[in-house]
Scaffold this active site. Structure first.
Site, PDB file in Angstrom:
ATOM      1  N   HIS A 274     -34.563  15.706  24.579  1.00 56.11           N
ATOM      2  CA  HIS A 274     -33.502  14.785  24.153  1.00 56.11           C
ATOM      3  C   HIS A 274     -33.247  14.844  22.647  1.00 56.11           C
ATOM      4  CE1 HIS A 274     -33.815  13.149  28.197  1.00 56.11           C
ATOM      5  NE2 HIS A 274     -32.741  12.431  27.947  1.00 56.11           N
TER       6      HIS A 274
ATOM      7  N   SER B  99     -28.442  10.820  28.636  1.00 52.07           N
ATOM      8  CA  SER B  99     -29.897  10.742  28.573  1.00 52.07           C
ATOM      9  C   SER B  99     -30.454  10.362  29.930  1.00 52.07           C
ATOM     10  CB  SER B  99     -30.333   9.696  27.542  1.00 52.07           C
ATOM     11  OG  SER B  99     -30.122   8.381  28.030  1.00 52.07           O
ATOM     12  N   ASP B 100     -31.659  10.794  30.210  1.00 54.14           N
ATOM     13  CA  ASP B 100     -32.379  10.189  31.313  1.00 54.14           C
ATOM     14  C   ASP B 100     -32.761   8.782  30.857  1.00 54.14           C
ATOM     15  OD1 ASP B 100     -33.588   9.862  33.767  1.00 54.14           O
ATOM     16  OD2 ASP B 100     -34.606  11.791  33.717  1.00 54.14           O
ATOM     17  N   ALA B 101     -33.132   7.956  31.813  1.00 51.69           N
ATOM     18  CA  ALA B 101     -33.302   6.532  31.528  1.00 51.69           C
ATOM     19  C   ALA B 101     -34.183   6.285  30.303  1.00 51.69           C
ATOM     20  CB  ALA B 101     -33.882   5.828  32.749  1.00 51.69           C
TER      21      ALA B 101
ATOM     22  N   ASP C 122     -34.433   7.560  27.479  1.00 53.39           N
ATOM     23  CA  ASP C 122     -35.123   8.675  26.840  1.00 53.39           C
ATOM     24  C   ASP C 122     -34.774   8.894  25.370  1.00 53.39           C
ATOM     25  OD1 ASP C 122     -36.878   9.358  28.770  1.00 53.39           O
ATOM     26  OD2 ASP C 122     -35.901  11.193  29.403  1.00 53.39           O
TER      27      ASP C 122
END
Length: 742
Positions: free
Chosen positions: A274, A296-298, A300
């Site tokens: 990220h 983004s992933d949760a 991140d």
């Protein structure tokens, strides 16, 4: 403040659907404040913004109201627990409220997930993505994902955080069934088919108003986490990354035109994904030409600070994520929201904000949301869970079943022979016996006993159930009075699941053997001296040695659709022949990991003490109720020019008595290279159907670009030399020929 109605009345460029999307994006972006741009970079969970009131009316939360004035980049899982029609109604109302609340009438993306079909109430339930890989059927994969895309759109969603492009090679990893197996080529072709399906084969020629956008994840190397543990570090060589892990994502972008990418929780060579500008900007955007958005992933972006420890505070995490190329911040309410104040102190951040906001607006234009923001609920009722969609789910089950073992051709079972069959085991379903009764007919009778649950079914931290001798005895006694037994064993959804960031949610495993007393159960049933058939259900590869040794037949099911029991019964009683093939290598023990068929040749040079050589079952393996004979493969030329092609063909004949499908597989081996090369690599496959005594010619095209790899100087190379071509029924059973690249 200029009201939306006044802006709408003006002849604005961004309102003109006849203009190129880039002109519309540029015009709208030029009119927006920093706060409005940052609004496009935020995505919150639906529960933070809205809910359904007691009277069924839409309710906007006090927390959510201020955010609507800037629109929002996205809202995750809006009205997930409502029926498709109710979801469509409420999402229409929510979208209308958002459009009317911001100056420019900007709509918001409503986003979900799709692992077994659309992850929402009332939609068609499909099998796991890995089951599509077991089918080796690209057309089926496209069609299943097309239904997912259409049903998502019809409930008012516009994107799903799916499909997955990760290469799954470690069965300890609880999420391995979200992808398409261990092989780069199979995963690439499956992923492209999935992306094109869910996006309605969108090709940039017109707005996508019937389907949704794909968010391909997790970019990149995510499933290579050490120890198979979610959130752990990733240890892969640059060459493996380039040659094996990146190609599916590149194809999803360049061939599938994926509208969004989600980075990995992990790192590449110590650089958090990220916060990696090489990965998200230089490679993805500049080299591959990606023009969508990166989400983004949760949490991140925030985790760059509090988990990855590469940013000393939230502001530094924001800068890392933003400059790397993360456009949309998922769930985090305390990271990208800092940007309006940060840009006042650091104006150099503004171009990055503009890039991110433009990516979000572009996607909304592509999906036609400025012109068509609402859903026709009548169409929702007509199409979601239609007969055609449910029929497709059954077809997925039929094509994904893998026959791993069939001693003395015990399968298929006859419906004409009177017999009593015991259906037993912890993976037995509530309706299995009723379903089997309907399929088998009146001459076959069934007795059934589940015995016990494998786990306490605690979603957050499942635990194995204590030993239950009474349950074991009851199942064995049932088998004793039957003519044969069908054992339903393997793993439930709690023994392989996503291990989320919250420490009490566990899903990865340190072992891959079947849990509990399943080995003992089959040994005791086998000792009765009667035939034993195994129905294997699971989400991760299992080293099921004892089960395999004691079974007369093994039908490998992974995790099927809502019609799984029906199609299992039809397969066992011969209504069709299983045609699935393994998309993974099945090891004998966890001690063999890493263990995939395409490892470097020297990795197979030595075996282990006190362990039988080779895998329990090889990649690409799968039996049938008939036999297939392969001719020697023929090449159109034994020399491949650097600007030419070679055709290789093989005749496949059904030498048995039933119509069946076969997956013809082509592997290529580079005999000598400047760096160590894989033992073999899948480079083509085709699924065909043959009637008894029918022969079909299958032809593959070999192109020079199929032979390119990362050379000794870490650049793509095409090296002259000898190559071996293998065509057959699995990665270990084939006939071969060879050619030379000039």
């Amino acid at each position: 403040m200029i009201l939306p109605s006044i802006i709408t009345a003006q002849k604005l460029t961004y309102k003109d659907a006849s203009l190129p999307i880039e002109e519309r994006v540029s015009d709208l972006l030029s009119r927006m404040t920093v706060e409005e741009k940052v609004g496009q970079m935020l995505m919150f969970g639906a529960h933070r913004i809205t809910k359904k009131g007691a009277d069924g009316a839409l309710v906007i939360t006090q927390w959510g109201k201020p955010h609507l004035s800037n629109s929002l980049g996205g809202i995750k899982f809006p009205f997930q627990e409502e029926s498709p029609e109710e979801s469509a109604r409420l999402n229409n109302e929510l979208q209308k409220k958002i459009i009317e609340s911001n100056r420019f009438g900007i709509p918001t993306l409503f986003v979900g997930e799709a692992y077994n079909g659309v992850d929402a109430k009332g939609c068609t339930v499909f099998g796991r993505p890995l089951n599509l890989a077991t089918s080796w059927n690209l057309e089926l994969t496209h069609d299943v994902w097309s239904v997912i895309g259409r049903e998502s759109r019809l409930r008012g969603w516009h994107m799903v955080h799916s499909p997955v492009g990760d290469i799954a090679r470690d069965p300890r990893f609880g999420r391995m069934s979200e992808g398409y197996g261990e092989d780069t080529y199979l995963t690439t072709e499956m992923l492209v088919a999935a992306v094109k399906g869910v996006q309605g084969s969108y090709d940039k020629s017109a707005p996508n108003t019937t389907h949704i956008g794909a968010v391909v994840k997790h970019f990149a190397g995510y499933s290579q986490v050490v120890g198979g543990r979610n959130f752990a570090a990733v240890e892969v060589s640059p060459r493996v990354l380039r040659d094996e892990l990146l190609p599916p994502f590149k194809a999803a972008v360049q061939r599938g035109h994926a509208l969004a990418i989600m980075p990995s929780h992990g790192d590449i060579n110590g650089v958090a994904s990220h916060g990696n500008p090489w990965l998200l900007t230089e490679l993805l955007r500049n080299q591959w030409g990606f023009n969508g958005y990166v989400v983004s992933d949760a949490y991140d972006v925030g985790r760059l600070n509090f988990l990855m420890k590469v940013a000393e505070n939230k502001e530094e995490a924001v800068k890392l994520g933003l400059k790397a190329g993360v456009d949309l911040d998922l769930y985090s309410e305390d990271v990208y929201v800092l940007l309006p104040e940060m840009v006042k102190k650091d104006p150099s951040l503004l171009p990055y904000i503009d890039r991110a906001a433009a990516s979000m607006l572009r996607t909304k234009f592509i999906l036609g949301l400025f012109e068509n923001p609402y859903i026709d609920a009548n169409e929702t009722k007509k199409e979601v869970r239609s007969k055609a969609n449910l029929s497709l789910a059954k077809k997925m089950d039929e094509e994904s079943l893998i026959l791993l073992k069939n001693e003395n051709d015990i399968l298929p079972l006859s419906k004409k022979t009177p017999r009593k069959i015991a259906l037993i085991g912890p993976l037995l379903g509530e309706e299995t016996v009723n379903t089997f009764n309907k399929i088998a007919g009146k001459k076959v009778s069934f007795v059934a006993e589940k015995g016990y649950e494998l786990t306490n079914r605690n979603t957050k931290h499942p635990e194995l159930t204590p030993r239950n001798d009474k349950a074991l005895d009851k199942m064995v006694n049932l088998a004793k009075d039957a003519d044969l037994s069908i054992l339903f064993v393997g793993g439930d959804r709690f023994t392989a699941q996503e291990a989320t960031f919250f420490k009490w949610v566990i899903g990865d495993r340190a072992t891959i053997e079947p849990v509990g007393e399943q080995n003992e159960l089959i040994q005791r049933v086998k000792a009765l001296g009667k035939p034993v058939i195994v129905v294997l259900k699971h989400r991760r590869t299992l080293a099921f040695n004892i089960i395999n040794e004691n079974a007369d037949a093994v039908l490998d099911c992974w995790e099927m659709t809502e019609f799984g029991d029906e199609l299992i019964a039809k397969a066992l009683f011969g209504e069709f022949s299983p045609s699935g093939k393994l998309p993974v290598t099945v090891p004998r023990t966890i001690g063999q990991i890493p263990y995939h068929y395409s490892m470097k040749e020297i990795s197979f040079f030595k075996d282990y003490l006190f362990l039988e050589s080779g895998p329990l079952y090889p990649f690409g393996f799968g039996l049938s109720y008939t036999k297939f004979a392969y001719s020697e493969p023929k090449l159109s030329s034994d020399v491949l020019e650097r600007d030419g092609i070679i055709k290789v063909s093989v005749n496949v004949t059904n030498t048995g008595k039933v119509t069946a499908k076969e997956v013809v597989q082509m592997y290529i081996k580079d005999m000598f290279g400047s760096v160590l090369r894989p033992d073999k690599e899948l480079k083509g496959f085709e699924k065909i159907e043959l009637k008894p005594n029918e022969t079909k010619t299958v032809e593959f095209t070999i192109r020079p670009e199929m032979l390119v790899f990362t050379g000794i100087e870490m650049k793509p190379v095409l090296e002259a030399g000898d190559y071996e071509v293998m065509i057959g029924t699995s990665s270990q059973e084939y006939k071969k020929t060879s050619f030379r690249l000039k």
